[in-house]
Design a protein around this motif. Sequence first.
Motif, PDB file in Angstrom:
ATOM      1  N   PRO A   1       0.692  -1.341  -0.014  1.00 59.80           N
ATOM      2  CA  PRO A   1       0.009   0.120   0.052  1.00 59.80           C
ATOM      3  C   PRO A   1       0.867   1.256   0.000  1.00 59.80           C
ATOM      4  O   PRO A   1       1.991   1.325   0.292  1.00 59.80           O
ATOM      5  CB  PRO A   1      -0.952  -0.232   1.414  1.00 59.80           C
ATOM      6  CG  PRO A   1       0.361  -1.136   2.263  1.00 59.80           C
ATOM      7  CD  PRO A   1       1.173  -1.883   1.175  1.00 59.80           C
ATOM      8  N   PRO A   2       0.157   2.475  -0.208  1.00 65.95           N
ATOM      9  CA  PRO A   2       1.175   3.603  -0.020  1.00 65.95           C
ATOM     10  C   PRO A   2       1.511   3.666   1.490  1.00 65.95           C
ATOM     11  O   PRO A   2       0.862   3.357   2.251  1.00 65.95           O
ATOM     12  CB  PRO A   2       0.149   4.701  -0.282  1.00 65.95           C
ATOM     13  CG  PRO A   2      -1.001   4.202  -0.926  1.00 65.95           C
ATOM     14  CD  PRO A   2      -1.128   2.697  -0.640  1.00 65.95           C
TER      15      PRO A   2
ATOM     16  N   TRP B  25      -8.613   3.633   6.975  1.00 67.89           N
ATOM     17  CA  TRP B  25      -8.720   3.624   5.378  1.00 67.89           C
ATOM     18  C   TRP B  25      -8.096   2.142   4.894  1.00 67.89           C
ATOM     19  O   TRP B  25      -9.017   1.341   4.466  1.00 67.89           O
ATOM     20  CB  TRP B  25      -8.168   4.634   4.757  1.00 67.89           C
ATOM     21  CG  TRP B  25      -8.037   4.484   3.391  1.00 67.89           C
ATOM     22  CD1 TRP B  25      -9.033   4.576   2.314  1.00 67.89           C
ATOM     23  CD2 TRP B  25      -6.811   4.217   2.568  1.00 67.89           C
ATOM     24  NE1 TRP B  25      -8.409   4.214   0.923  1.00 67.89           N
ATOM     25  CE2 TRP B  25      -7.107   4.361   0.991  1.00 67.89           C
ATOM     26  CE3 TRP B  25      -5.261   4.355   2.689  1.00 67.89           C
ATOM     27  CZ2 TRP B  25      -6.225   4.182  -0.160  1.00 67.89           C
ATOM     28  CZ3 TRP B  25      -4.449   4.226   1.635  1.00 67.89           C
ATOM     29  CH2 TRP B  25      -4.976   4.287   0.260  1.00 67.89           C
TER      30      TRP B  25
ATOM     31  N   PHE C 100      -3.174  -2.254  -5.125  1.00 63.53           N
ATOM     32  CA  PHE C 100      -2.478  -1.247  -5.300  1.00 63.53           C
ATOM     33  C   PHE C 100      -1.557  -1.557  -6.292  1.00 63.53           C
ATOM     34  O   PHE C 100      -0.422  -1.279  -5.955  1.00 63.53           O
ATOM     35  CB  PHE C 100      -1.830  -0.521  -4.256  1.00 63.53           C
ATOM     36  CG  PHE C 100      -2.991  -0.317  -2.896  1.00 63.53           C
ATOM     37  CD1 PHE C 100      -3.533   0.963  -3.081  1.00 63.53           C
ATOM     38  CD2 PHE C 100      -2.994  -1.089  -1.840  1.00 63.53           C
ATOM     39  CE1 PHE C 100      -4.407   1.472  -1.858  1.00 63.53           C
ATOM     40  CE2 PHE C 100      -3.960  -0.751  -0.833  1.00 63.53           C
ATOM     41  CZ  PHE C 100      -4.483   0.557  -0.808  1.00 63.53           C
TER      42      PHE C 100
HETATM   43  C1  LIG Z   1       3.683   1.390  -2.852  1.00 63.48           C
HETATM   44  S1  LIG Z   1       3.001   1.866  -4.502  1.00 63.48           S
HETATM   45  C2  LIG Z   1       2.624   0.107  -5.119  1.00 63.48           C
HETATM   46  C3  LIG Z   1       3.855   0.038  -6.288  1.00 63.48           C
HETATM   47  C4  LIG Z   1       3.583  -1.370  -6.915  1.00 63.48           C
HETATM   48  N1  LIG Z   1       3.942  -2.334  -6.137  1.00 63.48           N
HETATM   49  C5  LIG Z   1       4.722  -1.493  -8.102  1.00 63.48           C
HETATM   50  O1  LIG Z   1       5.198  -2.260  -8.185  1.00 63.48           O
HETATM   51  O2  LIG Z   1       4.488  -0.498  -8.873  1.00 63.48           O
HETATM   52  C6  LIG Z   1       1.261   2.249  -3.878  1.00 63.48           C
HETATM   53  C7  LIG Z   1       0.362   2.502  -5.197  1.00 63.48           C
HETATM   54  O3  LIG Z   1      -1.044   2.639  -4.665  1.00 63.48           O
HETATM   55  C8  LIG Z   1      -1.629   3.704  -5.471  1.00 63.48           C
HETATM   56  N2  LIG Z   1      -2.724   4.195  -4.720  1.00 63.48           N
HETATM   57  C9  LIG Z   1      -2.975   4.976  -3.838  1.00 63.48           C
HETATM   58  N3  LIG Z   1      -4.142   5.192  -3.471  1.00 63.48           N
HETATM   59  C10 LIG Z   1      -4.845   4.542  -4.257  1.00 63.48           C
HETATM   60  C11 LIG Z   1      -6.450   4.240  -4.198  1.00 63.48           C
HETATM   61  N4  LIG Z   1      -7.076   5.079  -3.497  1.00 63.48           N
HETATM   62  N5  LIG Z   1      -6.846   3.438  -4.808  1.00 63.48           N
HETATM   63  C12 LIG Z   1      -5.948   2.791  -5.883  1.00 63.48           C
HETATM   64  N6  LIG Z   1      -4.385   2.864  -5.872  1.00 63.48           N
HETATM   65  C13 LIG Z   1      -4.104   3.661  -5.059  1.00 63.48           C
HETATM   66  C14 LIG Z   1      -0.507   4.464  -5.826  1.00 63.48           C
HETATM   67  O4  LIG Z   1      -0.883   5.607  -6.993  1.00 63.48           O
HETATM   68  C15 LIG Z   1       0.592   3.713  -5.873  1.00 63.48           C
HETATM   69  O5  LIG Z   1       0.725   3.353  -7.229  1.00 63.48           O
END
Ligand SMILES: C[S@@+](CC[C@H](N)C(=O)[O-])C[C@H]1O[C@@H](n2cnc3c(N)ncnc32)[C@H](O)[C@@H]1O
Length: 215
Positions: free
Chosen positions: A31-32, A54, A207
């Motif tokens: 997750p973020p 959340w 995510f």
């Molecule tokens: C830690 S990164 C994951 C990266 C992924 N594991 C990769 O290999 O690229 C978390 C991701 O969650 C996305 N994100 C954040 N809030 C979100 C939401 N409400 N719904 C869907 N994705 C979300 C962000 O844009 C980000 O790309």
Amino acid sequence: MDFENQIINGDVLEVMKKIPDNSIHLAITSPPYNVGKDYDNHNDKMDYQEYLNWLNEVWKETQRVLVPGGRFALNIAPTGIKDFIPIHHDFTNQLRKLGMKFRTEIIWYKQTMLKRTAWGSWKSPANPHVVPSWEYVLVFTKNGDKLFGNPKEADITAEEFKEFSDGFWQIQPERQRNGHPAPFPEDLIYRLIKFYSYKGNIVLDMFGGTGTVIL
Ligand SMILES: C[S@@+](CC[C@H](N)C(=O)[O-])C[C@H]1O[C@@H](n2cnc3c(N)ncnc32)[C@H](O)[C@@H]1O
């Protein structure tokens, strides 16, 4: 099931609500981290309790969509140097409270020693700091440990099984990819999928980021 083999671009909770109960064998995600990363569409600096609340909704959806015996591999970095919040403990407690079983933690050793710049108090016991050079993959199961499947659809080799069942995984981190600050290295996902699922199983990354799990 018409959600299979798809990249669905949308808000995690809205999209997950459309995924049927008991339909995913393995969820893998990161997750973020709520550390102020620059995402296009997400506030990565929420109040910590708001952030946990959340994600708790995301964990509930994850539990719902997993098949019995399904696994959830959750990647998270350890205690941040700024605030010393043990986020991996908080996630574990949340998921256990929901009834998921904490099965193990894999140490992803990133070998990032050279990048270290923060030491607390240099060469002094006053306030020395251990900078984490690893991340966790916390692994949970739903309704028991066993994932049913056809043994012929297990495609892990003996060498891989021996290597991956040792929970200390040395994998170089991925650098920025297409501007994304925190992509998974492919090898991390390769290992999780080989170790925890049968060929033909359904894998979800809620995510998805740059789509490493999808790849
Ligand atoms: C830690 S990164 C994951 C990266 C992924 N594991 C990769 O290999 O690229 C978390 C991701 O969650 C996305 N994100 C954040 N809030 C979100 C939401 N409400 N719904 C869907 N994705 C979300 C962000 O844009 C980000 O790309």
